[in-house]
Design an enzyme around this catalytic site. Structure first.
Site, PDB file in Angstrom:
ATOM      1  CE  LYS A 192      -8.328  13.009   1.727  1.00  0.00           C
ATOM      2  NZ  LYS A 192      -8.268  12.075   0.620  1.00  0.00           N
ATOM      3  NE  ARG A 193      -4.343   8.864  11.129  1.00  0.00           N
ATOM      4  CZ  ARG A 193      -3.819   7.888  11.874  1.00  0.00           C
ATOM      5  NH1 ARG A 193      -4.445   6.734  11.984  1.00  0.00           N
ATOM      6  NH2 ARG A 193      -2.685   8.060  12.525  1.00  0.00           N
ATOM      7  CB  THR A 231     -10.474   3.691  -0.339  1.00  0.00           C
ATOM      8  OG1 THR A 231      -9.940   4.018   0.943  1.00  0.00           O
ATOM      9  CG2 THR A 231      -9.635   2.610  -0.980  1.00  0.00           C
ATOM     10  CE  LYS A 240     -14.174   4.244   2.272  1.00  0.00           C
ATOM     11  NZ  LYS A 240     -13.183   4.473   3.335  1.00  0.00           N
ATOM     12  CG  HIS A 295      -1.814  -1.180   1.311  1.00  0.00           C
ATOM     13  ND1 HIS A 295      -3.124  -1.151   0.906  1.00  0.00           N
ATOM     14  CD2 HIS A 295      -1.574  -2.438   1.723  1.00  0.00           C
ATOM     15  CE1 HIS A 295      -3.663  -2.352   1.080  1.00  0.00           C
ATOM     16  NE2 HIS A 295      -2.747  -3.152   1.585  1.00  0.00           N
ATOM     17  CE  LYS A 300      -3.684  10.301   3.925  1.00  0.00           C
ATOM     18  NZ  LYS A 300      -4.283   9.456   2.876  1.00  0.00           N
TER      19      LYS A 300
HETATM   20  C1  Z16 Z   1      -2.471   3.038   4.895  1.00  0.00           C
HETATM   21  O1  Z16 Z   1      -3.732   3.233   5.306  1.00  0.00           O
HETATM   22  C2  Z16 Z   1      -2.144   3.133   3.544  1.00  0.00           C
HETATM   23  C3  Z16 Z   1      -0.843   2.935   3.169  1.00  0.00           C
HETATM   24  C4  Z16 Z   1       0.133   2.613   4.104  1.00  0.00           C
HETATM   25  O2  Z16 Z   1       1.390   2.429   3.708  1.00  0.00           O
HETATM   26  C5  Z16 Z   1      -0.189   2.502   5.432  1.00  0.00           C
HETATM   27  C6  Z16 Z   1      -1.483   2.717   5.819  1.00  0.00           C
HETATM   28 CL1  Z16 Z   1      -1.920   2.588   7.459  1.00  0.00          CL
HETATM   29  C7  Z16 Z   1      -3.230   3.458   2.553  1.00  0.00           C
HETATM   30  C8  Z16 Z   1      -2.769   4.306   1.384  1.00  0.00           C
HETATM   31  O3  Z16 Z   1      -2.182   5.489   1.846  1.00  0.00           O
HETATM   32  C9  Z16 Z   1      -3.964   4.630   0.504  1.00  0.00           C
HETATM   33  O4  Z16 Z   1      -3.559   5.349  -0.639  1.00  0.00           O
HETATM   34  C10 Z16 Z   1      -4.667   3.362   0.073  1.00  0.00           C
HETATM   35  O5  Z16 Z   1      -5.881   3.656  -0.582  1.00  0.00           O
HETATM   36  C11 Z16 Z   1      -4.967   2.491   1.271  1.00  0.00           C
HETATM   37  O6  Z16 Z   1      -3.806   2.259   2.039  1.00  0.00           O
HETATM   38  C12 Z16 Z   1      -5.542   1.154   0.862  1.00  0.00           C
HETATM   39  O7  Z16 Z   1      -4.764   0.548  -0.119  1.00  0.00           O
END
Ligand code: Z16
Length: 830
Positions: A566-567, A677, A681, A374, A572
């Protein structure tokens, strides 16, 4: 004897038939039963929370029944199973989702009505299960929902943290973290399996022993902890299949006790028991920094060891004692590198315990693991200090070195003595701190490496994993992320759900999101437009009420609700949003009365948690509050502009906020968001997107067309070029002006904000806020313009939902099942 058995069977079937009927009267009986006998309150006197508990228990009964039926069926048919290994699952609430997937939502609503309760009110009583950080963890939850719905024989494995992600509270505009003790009031959605336990070992030494003339390595562990299973049944929609999410909790083991009690210090040994149980206590709240903490490594191995013992026991039990068959029966999926110790653990079991021999074990391992990453940037990849690993798991470190030395030998044969490349690809990083690169390990040992969007995979190929891609191009694939329309439309937006079904003439889209495309047929229908706008209005009212209770700010429903949730992260670029808002405020102040009348009123909504140790992110939250205070109290501006920060953003808050948004922002600097994601939504809820061509946004553009969203900023190639320019980079005057305002203390806290301002100063502006600011403002202006032309806006909104089908996690999961996991549906027929 036969007659007797038949009579018995008949009696049993008659009895069974009495259980768990779903007509409103039966449901009421069950709820009242649980009020009295489970919750322990009089059926004549109980409050909303107790009603929720009883209701949840009645749903739980129905889940358990289907769970049993599903697993008996799986056991009988013995399909190849998928084991989805993830250290994080963000499930949120379970009640609504469960009754909707069980297909008995209306029956429950009716039953409760007659008892004088409202389903929605009771549903609000439930707290979130927040066993994860953000996107990655919510993705796991969406994917589990799709696995159940598509009838795949899958199990999820995770950790049962007693404290989930911290609760965010805001004091004077600053984030404070509070523990989330989510199990305080019990958890009706889990089934404790006191008899499903495994011993997990740590520390100790490795010895070599002779067995029948062969030398074997034996790990003599120094500490034993017990893992107890907690099962969470997850029902599919439109199917009886109900799959399992098995979460492990740590208990101190008897072995642990014996040792301690022998020392004669009874009281201290009882106290020490507690220590073992801390392993699964708390979720690490950093969503992408790795601190090399022992407890975290313990959590990972605890999870891995318990899950694999369970998986291997099941494999053996089903009479597949022959490990050659493992790849035909078991698929292990690594959700990021967090569970990647599994690789060493499977090798250890096959070599040290099953005595298969290294080469045979290795051949099996290479066929059973798949891996999703990810992360985009190399700095984000997980590394574990070798010393730490060696002391906690001495045998595993040896195995990792051995895997690496085989890999290095093979690699030399293929690429020659290119030492730079060899050292880049090595699983072991030789540096000031020798460490294990978990991503390299996962790539080497998995048959498939998946990215989470097309752009993400492209970046992995040319940058992050270039060396590996050149070696094994066929290993690298991408499966664009998706989200489940069951939670993100049906649960969170009931009015939109009804409207969609009405105009499509079917509820089929709830299982097949591609049907949403049919909404295009009505895109010019005036009645449809009217109803569509009504739905948005209803959701905006809900959100406005929430905002008022949370922050005391009254907002106008005529304003555009503009949301970024979002976080909080520099990449971001919430700061870009805030700077945009300051600029808007500044412009408004300089307009005369007449011109102000033409301005589109906005309610800007920002929400999200900062990792507790992430100073800059915390300053962004504070700046948001400082700016909000100034703007919201400026009577001269009134309803033209409001800024609210929504505290403690989580899954259930998202369910409320997303349907109420008109516009949503996804501002990551291109090349930094692996997928994203949240955007999906919002798309499903008819909110227009404003964002950069990053992650899965590129594919969203393909699907709904550039005309239907607001895209701005440098693309991935341009970002690289811009970064080359360094301090010669041009930034617009407006940006410099906003930056000056913050620096000069226009929003107070002058000293505190200086270091935040430094991060976007020319020459230092890694995420390119300055150079993207101009086109950001243009995109915002385009959104304002479109909002005034209501018909156009509604059309864009409809087309967003119509084009969202591709972003269902059902599509993602089907792709994984067919091309990565090679598993088939296994639908419980009874
Ligand atoms: C996370 O939520 C994601 C990446 C990562 O290295 C660590 C965490 Cl906790 C996220 C991505 O930032 C996001 O772009 C992606 O949509 C999501 O993972 C699911 O794949």
């Amino acid at each position: 004897a036969f007659g007797e058995r038949k009579a018995k069977a008949e009696r049993m079937f008659n009895l069974m038939d009495q259980f768990l009927k779903n007509d409103p009267i039966s449901l009421q009986k069950d709820i009242l039963y649980h009020v009295e006998y489970t919750v322990g309150r009089s059926r004549f006197s109980f409050d909303d929370f107790e009603a929720y508990q009883a209701l949840a228990h009645s749903v739980r009964d129905r889940l358990i029944e289907r769970w049993h039926d599903t697993h008996i069926y799986f056991k009988r048919t013995k399909p190849k199973r998928l084991y989805f290994l993830s250290l994080e699952f963000l499930m949120g609430r379970s009640l609504s989702n469960s009754v909707i997937n069980l297909g008995i939502q209306d029956k429950y609503a009716e039953a409760l009505n007659q008892l004088g309760f409202e389903f929605e009110v009771l549903a609000e009583q439930e707290g979130d299960a927040a066993l994860g950080n953000g996107g990655l963890a919510r993705l796991s939850a969406c994917q589990m929902d799709s696995l159940a719905t598509l009838d795949y024989p899958a199990w999820g494995y995770g950790l049962r943290y007693e404290y989930g992600l911290f609760r965010q509270i805001i004091v004077d505009g600053f984030q404070h973290e509070q523990p989330d003790y989510w199990l305080n009031f019990g958890n009706p959605w889990e089934i404790e399996r006191i008899h499903v336990t495994y011993e997990v070992k740590f520390y100790g030494t490795v010895e070599e022993v002779d067995m029948n003339g062969e030398k074997h390595k034996v790990w003599i562990p120094g500490e034993t902890v017990e893992a107890v299973a907690y099962d969470n049944p997850l029902p599919g929609y439109g199917t009886r299949n109900t799959i399992n999410l098995r979460l492990w909790a740590a208990k101190s083991s008897n072995q642990f006790d014996l040792e301690a009690y022998n020392t004669g210090d009874y009281i201290n040994s009882v106290v020490n028991r507690q220590r073992a149980e801390t392993i699964s206590n708390v979720l690490y709240p950093d969503d992408r920094s790795h601190q090399g903490k022992e407890l975290r490594l313990k959590q990972q191995y605890f999870f891995v060891s318990a899950s694999l013992q369970d998986i291997i026991r099941r494999f053996k039990e089903e009479a597949h004692n022959n490990f050659d068959e493992l790849p035909e029966k078991v698929s292990l999926h690594l959700n990021d590198t967090h569970p990647s110790l599994s690789i060493a653990e499977v090798m250890r079991v096959l070599v040290d315990e099953e005595h298969l021999g290294w080469n045979k074990a290795w051949a099996i391992v290479c066929k059973i693991f798949s891996f999703t990453t990810h992360t985009v940037v190399a700095e984000g990849l997980e590394k574990i200090p070798a010393d730490l690993l060696g002391s906690l798991l001495p045998r595993h470190l040896q195995i990792l070195y051995e895997i690496n030395s085989h890999f290095m030998e093979d690699l030399k044969k293929r690429i020659g003595l290119d030492y730079n490349r060899l050292s880049r690809m090595s699983i072991v990083e030789e540096g000031a701190v020798k460490s294990i690169r978990m991503a390299n390990l996962s790539i080497v040992c998995s048959h498939t490496v998946n990215g989470v969007s097309k752009l993400h995979l492209d970046t992995l190929k040319i940058r992050t994993f270039k060396d590996f891609y050149e070696l094994w191009p066929e290993k690298f694939q991408y499966k664009t992320n998706g989200v489940t329309q069951r939670r993100w439309i049906v649960v969170s937006n009931p009015s939109l759900c009804l409207l969609i079904s009405k105009w499509l003439g079917t509820e089929g889209w709830i299982r097949d999101a591609d049907l949403l495309i049919g909404l295009r047929d009505h895109v010019d229908n005036a009645d449809f437009h009217r109803e569509w706008k009504m739905v948005k209005k209803v959701n905006k009212m809900r959100l406005a009420e929430y905002i008022e209770t949370m922050s005391g700010v009254k907002v106008s429903l005529d304003a555009m609700f503009d949301v970024q949730v979002k976080r909080i992260h520099e990449y971001k670029r919430q700061l870009l949003n805030i700077f945009g808002i300051i600029h808007r405020y500044d412009c408004l102040k300089n307009l005369d009365k007449n011109d102000r009348r033409k301005v589109v009123p906005r309610v800007c909504i920002i929400g999200g948690k900062a990792a507790p140790g992430y100073e800059i992110a915390k300053k962004i939250i504070k700046l948001c509050h400082a700016v909000a205070e100034k703007i919201n109290n400026d009577t001269d501006i009134g309803d033209l502009l409001k800024l609210v920060f929504i505290p403690d953003y989580n899954v259930s808050v998202a369910e409320l906020v997303i349907p109420g948004a008109d516009l949503s922002q996804h501002l990551s600097t291109a090349g930094h968001e692996a997928s994203g994601t949240g955007s999906m939504k919002f798309l499903m809820n008819g909110c227009l997107l404003l964002g950069t061509a990053d992650g899965s946004m590129v594919e969203i553009i393909e699907e709904i067309g550039l005309d239907n969203l607001f895209i701005f900023g440098a693309n991935v190639q341009e970002v690289a070029e811009l970064r080359e320019q360094g301090s010669t980079l041009k930034v617009p005057l407006q940006f410099a002006r906003v930056l000056r305002m913050v620096r000069d203390g226009y929003f107070g806290h002058k000293d505190y904000f200086q270091s935040l301002c430094d991060t976007v100063e020319v020459g230092n502006d890694f995420y390119l806020l300055g150079s993207d600011f101009g086109s950001y403002l243009e995109a915002q202006a385009a959104a304002d313009k479109a909002f005034v032309e209501q018909e156009k806006w509604t059309k864009m909104s409809i087309l967003s939902v119509a084009g969202s089908g591709r972003f269902s996690s059902d599509r993602t999961i089907q792709e994984y099942a067919e091309s990565t996991w090679k598993i088939d549906p296994c639908r419980c027929p009874f």
